[in-house]
Design a protein around this motif. Sequence first.
Motif, PDB file in Angstrom:
ATOM      1  N   ASP A 111       0.803  -1.226   0.000  1.00 35.34           N
ATOM      2  CA  ASP A 111       0.000   0.000   0.000  1.00 35.34           C
ATOM      3  C   ASP A 111       0.835   1.274   0.000  1.00 35.34           C
ATOM      4  O   ASP A 111       0.268   2.364  -0.104  1.00 35.34           O
ATOM      5  CB  ASP A 111      -0.923   0.024   1.233  1.00 35.34           C
ATOM      6  CG  ASP A 111      -1.922  -1.115   1.205  1.00 35.34           C
ATOM      7  OD1 ASP A 111      -2.576  -1.298   0.173  1.00 35.34           O
ATOM      8  OD2 ASP A 111      -2.036  -1.820   2.223  1.00 35.34           O
ATOM      9  N   LEU A 112       2.151   1.162   0.100  1.00 36.63           N
ATOM     10  CA  LEU A 112       2.973   2.352   0.297  1.00 36.63           C
ATOM     11  C   LEU A 112       2.922   3.305  -0.896  1.00 36.63           C
ATOM     12  O   LEU A 112       2.527   4.471  -0.763  1.00 36.63           O
ATOM     13  CB  LEU A 112       4.423   1.949   0.590  1.00 36.63           C
ATOM     14  CG  LEU A 112       5.414   3.113   0.753  1.00 36.63           C
ATOM     15  CD1 LEU A 112       4.993   4.008   1.910  1.00 36.63           C
ATOM     16  CD2 LEU A 112       6.834   2.594   0.947  1.00 36.63           C
ATOM     17  N   LEU A 113       3.359   2.847  -2.070  1.00 37.25           N
ATOM     18  CA  LEU A 113       3.406   3.735  -3.237  1.00 37.25           C
ATOM     19  C   LEU A 113       2.016   4.189  -3.680  1.00 37.25           C
ATOM     20  O   LEU A 113       1.842   5.369  -4.028  1.00 37.25           O
ATOM     21  CB  LEU A 113       4.154   3.055  -4.379  1.00 37.25           C
ATOM     22  CG  LEU A 113       5.681   2.951  -4.220  1.00 37.25           C
ATOM     23  CD1 LEU A 113       6.317   2.408  -5.483  1.00 37.25           C
ATOM     24  CD2 LEU A 113       6.291   4.299  -3.874  1.00 37.25           C
ATOM     25  N   PRO A 114       1.000   3.300  -3.718  1.00 38.18           N
ATOM     26  CA  PRO A 114      -0.340   3.807  -4.057  1.00 38.18           C
ATOM     27  C   PRO A 114      -0.834   4.877  -3.091  1.00 38.18           C
ATOM     28  O   PRO A 114      -1.469   5.852  -3.502  1.00 38.18           O
ATOM     29  CB  PRO A 114      -1.217   2.541  -3.990  1.00 38.18           C
ATOM     30  CG  PRO A 114      -0.276   1.428  -4.287  1.00 38.18           C
ATOM     31  CD  PRO A 114       1.021   1.833  -3.644  1.00 38.18           C
ATOM     32  N   TRP A 115      -0.526   4.707  -1.792  1.00 42.04           N
ATOM     33  CA  TRP A 115      -0.949   5.711  -0.811  1.00 42.04           C
ATOM     34  C   TRP A 115      -0.225   7.035  -1.043  1.00 42.04           C
ATOM     35  O   TRP A 115      -0.848   8.105  -1.012  1.00 42.04           O
ATOM     36  CB  TRP A 115      -0.652   5.190   0.589  1.00 42.04           C
ATOM     37  CG  TRP A 115      -1.135   6.099   1.690  1.00 42.04           C
ATOM     38  CD1 TRP A 115      -2.375   6.113   2.263  1.00 42.04           C
ATOM     39  CD2 TRP A 115      -0.377   7.145   2.325  1.00 42.04           C
ATOM     40  NE1 TRP A 115      -2.449   7.094   3.230  1.00 42.04           N
ATOM     41  CE2 TRP A 115      -1.227   7.752   3.292  1.00 42.04           C
ATOM     42  CE3 TRP A 115       0.919   7.619   2.187  1.00 42.04           C
ATOM     43  CZ2 TRP A 115      -0.815   8.789   4.092  1.00 42.04           C
ATOM     44  CZ3 TRP A 115       1.333   8.668   2.992  1.00 42.04           C
ATOM     45  CH2 TRP A 115       0.473   9.234   3.935  1.00 42.04           C
ATOM     46  N   LEU A 116       1.091   6.967  -1.281  1.00 43.53           N
ATOM     47  CA  LEU A 116       1.851   8.189  -1.539  1.00 43.53           C
ATOM     48  C   LEU A 116       1.386   8.869  -2.823  1.00 43.53           C
ATOM     49  O   LEU A 116       1.250  10.097  -2.880  1.00 43.53           O
ATOM     50  CB  LEU A 116       3.346   7.859  -1.641  1.00 43.53           C
ATOM     51  CG  LEU A 116       4.052   7.466  -0.339  1.00 43.53           C
ATOM     52  CD1 LEU A 116       5.482   7.036  -0.632  1.00 43.53           C
ATOM     53  CD2 LEU A 116       4.024   8.618   0.661  1.00 43.53           C
ATOM     54  N   ALA A 117       1.129   8.073  -3.861  1.00 41.21           N
ATOM     55  CA  ALA A 117       0.683   8.643  -5.137  1.00 41.21           C
ATOM     56  C   ALA A 117      -0.659   9.346  -4.991  1.00 41.21           C
ATOM     57  O   ALA A 117      -0.890  10.411  -5.570  1.00 41.21           O
ATOM     58  CB  ALA A 117       0.590   7.540  -6.198  1.00 41.21           C
ATOM     59  N   ASN A 118      -1.530   8.770  -4.174  1.00 36.96           N
ATOM     60  CA  ASN A 118      -2.848   9.369  -3.989  1.00 36.96           C
ATOM     61  C   ASN A 118      -2.782  10.641  -3.165  1.00 36.96           C
ATOM     62  O   ASN A 118      -3.395  11.658  -3.512  1.00 36.96           O
ATOM     63  CB  ASN A 118      -3.787   8.356  -3.339  1.00 36.96           C
ATOM     64  CG  ASN A 118      -5.173   8.932  -3.084  1.00 36.96           C
ATOM     65  OD1 ASN A 118      -5.515   9.270  -1.958  1.00 36.96           O
ATOM     66  ND2 ASN A 118      -5.958   9.054  -4.139  1.00 36.96           N
ATOM     67  N   HIS A 119      -2.014  10.628  -2.074  1.00 39.81           N
ATOM     68  CA  HIS A 119      -1.991  11.772  -1.182  1.00 39.81           C
ATOM     69  C   HIS A 119      -1.085  12.904  -1.678  1.00 39.81           C
ATOM     70  O   HIS A 119      -1.316  14.070  -1.349  1.00 39.81           O
ATOM     71  CB  HIS A 119      -1.556  11.331   0.217  1.00 39.81           C
ATOM     72  CG  HIS A 119      -2.610  10.580   0.967  1.00 39.81           C
ATOM     73  ND1 HIS A 119      -2.906   9.252   0.711  1.00 39.81           N
ATOM     74  CD2 HIS A 119      -3.456  10.975   1.954  1.00 39.81           C
ATOM     75  CE1 HIS A 119      -3.893   8.866   1.512  1.00 39.81           C
ATOM     76  NE2 HIS A 119      -4.231   9.879   2.273  1.00 39.81           N
TER      77      HIS A 119
END
Length: 263
Positions: A111-119
């Motif tokens: 979930d790290l990169l998807p979370w960073l990309a979204n936020h």
Amino acid sequence: MAAEHHAPANATEYIQHHLTFNQTASGFHLDTFWIGLFLGFVFVGVFAFVARRATSGVPGKLQNFVELIVEMVDSQIKDAFHAKSKVIGPLSLTIFCWVFLMNAMDFLPVDLLPWLANHLFGINYLRAVPTADVNQTFAMSIAVMLLIIGFSIKAKGLGGYIKELFTAPFHASGPVGTILLAPANFLLQMVELIAKPISLALRLFGNMYAGELIFMLIALLPFWIQWVLGAPWAIFHILVVTLQAFVFMMLTIVYLSLAVEDH
């Protein structure tokens, strides 16, 4: 405009969300392209940095590590490639390091990169492992196929390569037999040529896609058990990531070696 982010409601939506690419309207996978490009620059930057600071005295740990990789690749080339080429060395080193770095993105938390990309950028979908995208693996394998053709033409000449397409693997003693066997030879040559990039692409894609999916399934478990299953799988996956990069490099070397040999 970036789509509004909605948290997945169940396991099915969670997996579907993580298996969805960030793509343009025409279907171009932006996440695969940009992550692969970034990792390519990481490889070039690290090796260029080490090359500029290389010393004949006592080397540092990073120089030792880079030299170890270069020596490993060089020894494999000496064992499998028996012609002379200024391209095969840099090509093999690039393939091994670049594929390894793309595979190694699987070690990041799911979930790290998807979370960073979204936020940070408002991007709703992101897949972090370029080699889990069949488009990426096929692009690399098609490039290898073009290199096979190029190496063959350079070693045998255009006329010699075309002649080989119609006269190998079955040989005939006379012109009549050669003509009769030409269609079968050409068909077998095409099957062999096409099978090489397909096997290269699907082998790498299948292994990395499966690994990515297992990490997603582990992430769906309660937090206390994720480490129990995730840690052993991550340790085992180190072997998978390295082995798949090595296999892709070795098969490329072998295919190019066969391309320059006379039948």
